[in-house]
Motif scaffolding. Structure first.
Motif, PDB file in Angstrom:
ATOM      1  N   VAL A 150       0.826  -1.209   0.000  1.00  0.00           N
ATOM      2  CA  VAL A 150       0.000   0.000   0.000  1.00  0.00           C
ATOM      3  C   VAL A 150       0.860   1.259   0.000  1.00  0.00           C
ATOM      4  O   VAL A 150       0.523   2.262  -0.628  1.00  0.00           O
ATOM      5  CB  VAL A 150      -0.949   0.003   1.224  1.00  0.00           C
ATOM      6  CG1 VAL A 150      -1.643   1.353   1.367  1.00  0.00           C
ATOM      7  CG2 VAL A 150      -1.982  -1.100   1.093  1.00  0.00           C
ATOM      8  N   VAL A 151       1.987   1.208   0.689  1.00  0.00           N
ATOM      9  CA  VAL A 151       2.827   2.406   0.834  1.00  0.00           C
ATOM     10  C   VAL A 151       4.120   2.314   0.030  1.00  0.00           C
ATOM     11  O   VAL A 151       5.053   3.092   0.242  1.00  0.00           O
ATOM     12  CB  VAL A 151       3.144   2.665   2.320  1.00  0.00           C
ATOM     13  CG1 VAL A 151       1.893   3.091   3.059  1.00  0.00           C
ATOM     14  CG2 VAL A 151       3.750   1.435   2.986  1.00  0.00           C
ATOM     15  N   GLY A 152       4.193   1.356  -0.885  1.00  0.00           N
ATOM     16  CA  GLY A 152       5.351   1.280  -1.765  1.00  0.00           C
ATOM     17  C   GLY A 152       6.593   0.672  -1.158  1.00  0.00           C
ATOM     18  O   GLY A 152       7.710   0.949  -1.606  1.00  0.00           O
ATOM     19  N   LEU A 179      11.623  -6.483   2.260  1.00  0.00           N
ATOM     20  CA  LEU A 179      12.497  -5.533   2.951  1.00  0.00           C
ATOM     21  C   LEU A 179      11.873  -5.031   4.251  1.00  0.00           C
ATOM     22  O   LEU A 179      12.358  -4.074   4.847  1.00  0.00           O
ATOM     23  CB  LEU A 179      12.813  -4.343   2.038  1.00  0.00           C
ATOM     24  CG  LEU A 179      13.663  -4.658   0.806  1.00  0.00           C
ATOM     25  CD1 LEU A 179      13.933  -3.392   0.001  1.00  0.00           C
ATOM     26  CD2 LEU A 179      14.977  -5.331   1.191  1.00  0.00           C
ATOM     27  N   VAL A 180      10.799  -5.678   4.685  1.00  0.00           N
ATOM     28  CA  VAL A 180      10.150  -5.291   5.942  1.00  0.00           C
ATOM     29  C   VAL A 180      10.839  -6.013   7.099  1.00  0.00           C
ATOM     30  O   VAL A 180      10.731  -7.232   7.248  1.00  0.00           O
ATOM     31  CB  VAL A 180       8.648  -5.626   5.924  1.00  0.00           C
ATOM     32  CG1 VAL A 180       8.020  -5.320   7.287  1.00  0.00           C
ATOM     33  CG2 VAL A 180       7.946  -4.834   4.830  1.00  0.00           C
ATOM     34  N   VAL A 221       7.795   5.560  10.967  1.00  0.00           N
ATOM     35  CA  VAL A 221       7.896   4.450  10.017  1.00  0.00           C
ATOM     36  C   VAL A 221       7.388   4.880   8.646  1.00  0.00           C
ATOM     37  O   VAL A 221       6.334   5.522   8.523  1.00  0.00           O
ATOM     38  CB  VAL A 221       7.096   3.234  10.513  1.00  0.00           C
ATOM     39  CG1 VAL A 221       7.165   2.099   9.495  1.00  0.00           C
ATOM     40  CG2 VAL A 221       7.625   2.771  11.868  1.00  0.00           C
ATOM     41  N   GLY A 222       8.145   4.531   7.613  1.00  0.00           N
ATOM     42  CA  GLY A 222       7.729   4.863   6.258  1.00  0.00           C
ATOM     43  C   GLY A 222       8.708   4.317   5.243  1.00  0.00           C
ATOM     44  O   GLY A 222       9.691   3.654   5.595  1.00  0.00           O
ATOM     45  N   ILE A 281      12.244   0.124   4.044  1.00  0.00           N
ATOM     46  CA  ILE A 281      11.467   0.690   5.141  1.00  0.00           C
ATOM     47  C   ILE A 281      12.429   1.331   6.137  1.00  0.00           C
ATOM     48  O   ILE A 281      13.582   0.909   6.261  1.00  0.00           O
ATOM     49  CB  ILE A 281      10.628  -0.403   5.845  1.00  0.00           C
ATOM     50  CG1 ILE A 281       9.635   0.213   6.839  1.00  0.00           C
ATOM     51  CG2 ILE A 281      11.518  -1.423   6.548  1.00  0.00           C
ATOM     52  CD1 ILE A 281       8.663  -0.807   7.431  1.00  0.00           C
ATOM     53  N   SER A 282      11.968   2.368   6.816  1.00  0.00           N
ATOM     54  CA  SER A 282      12.767   2.986   7.873  1.00  0.00           C
ATOM     55  C   SER A 282      11.887   3.189   9.098  1.00  0.00           C
ATOM     56  O   SER A 282      10.666   3.326   8.990  1.00  0.00           O
ATOM     57  CB  SER A 282      13.349   4.328   7.415  1.00  0.00           C
ATOM     58  OG  SER A 282      12.317   5.275   7.212  1.00  0.00           O
ATOM     59  N   GLY A 283      12.513   3.191  10.257  1.00  0.00           N
ATOM     60  CA  GLY A 283      11.787   3.405  11.500  1.00  0.00           C
ATOM     61  C   GLY A 283      12.760   3.772  12.605  1.00  0.00           C
ATOM     62  O   GLY A 283      13.939   3.402  12.550  1.00  0.00           O
TER      63      GLY A 283
END
Length: 214
Positions: A50-52, A57-58, A73-74, A81-83
Motif C-alpha cells: 500500500v505504501v510502496g 524488505l520489511v 515508520v515509512g 522501510i525505515s523506523g
C-alpha cells in the motif's frame, strides 16, 4: 503360550518408545523452527504494498529501553522501510533503514556514513552478517539478511553497544510487531481525486472568444 505373550509385550515396548520419542521430536521441531513467530508473508505484503515498500524488505528490531515511534515508520531509499526507536530515559535514538544489495568489505568502505558523508569509513565484519562501520567518532552497523541490508544508525550519543544489539536483533516482524510497525500508515492506497468541474471531453481549458482583431 506365556512365552508368546512375553514376546508380544517385549516387541510392543520399542514401538511405544519410538512413538513417544517421535512425538517429543516433533514438538521440539515445532518449538524451535526458525521464523516460527514471523507474520504471514501475505499479511506483510498486504500492508507494505500500500505504501510502496517491498515486502521482503520489511524488518524490525528490539533493544531494551527503546520504543518504536510509529509515526517515524515509512518508505526508505528505493523500496525499503525505515523506523526509529526512542529511549525515554536517555533521550537516545536508533534508526533502521533497509535496502537490497550485496555487502563486501569494499562495498562497505565505499559507502559514506549516513550522517557524515565526508569521513573515511573503516569496516569490520564482527560476526557473520554483522558489519561495524566507523568514521571518526561515528558508529554504524549493517545487518545482512538474505538479500536485504539493514543499516542501523544512532542519534543523541546512542551507545555503540545499543547499535550492535539492534543489528543483531533485526528480524522479520511477528503479527503483533507488524501491526505496530504499520499502525500509523494508511491501510488502503490513495484513490485519484475526481473533479466534477471538468467536461467529459477535452482537457477543460478555458476558451477565449475571438475578438474583432482576430
Amino acid at each position: 503360550m506365556p512365552s508368546k505373550r512375553r514376546s508380544r509385550a517385549a516387541s510392543a515396548c520399542p514401538l511405544i518408545t519410538v512413538a513417544a520419542l517421535a512425538t517429543v521430536s516433533l514438538v521440539g521441531c515445532a518449538t524451535n523452527a526458525p521464523g516460527a513467530d514471523a507474520a504471514d508473508p501475505g499479511a506483510i505484503a498486504e500492508r507494505a504494498n500500500v505504501v510502496g515498500i517491498a515486502p521482503d524488505l520489511v524488518y524490525t528490531t528490539e533493544v531494551d529501553g527503546y520504543e518504536l515511534q510509529a509515526q517515524s515508520v515509512g518508505p526508505s531509499a528505493g523500496a525499503g522501510i525505515s523506523g526509529t526507536w526512542f529511549n525515554y530515559s536517555t533521550g537516545t535514538m536508533l534508526t533502521i533503514r533497509t535496502d537490497r544489495g550485496e555487502y563486501t568489505a569494499a562495498a562497505c568502505e565505499a559507502t559514506p556514513l549516513w550522517d557524515a558523508s565526508d569521513l573515511a569509513v573503516t569496516c569490520t565484519e564482527e560476526e557473520d552478517g554483522i558489519w561495524h562501520r566507523q568514521g571518526g567518532a561515528i558508529h554504524e552497523y549493517v545487518a545482512v539478511r538474505d538479500e536485504a541490508l539493514i543499516l542501523v544508525t544512532g542519534m543523541h550519543n546512542a551507545p555503540r553497544d545499543d547499535l550492535r544489539t539492534a543489528a543483531r536483533a533485526v528480524h522479520v516482524p511477528s503479527e503483533a510487531e507488524l501491526q505496530l510497525l504499520f499502525s500509523d500508515l494508511p491501510t488502503e492506497a490513495p484513490q485519484p481525486v475526481e473533479r466534477g468541474d471538468l467536461p467529459e471531453n477535452g482537457d477543460g481549458a478555458p476558451v477565449d472568444p475571438v475578438g474583432p482583431g482576430g
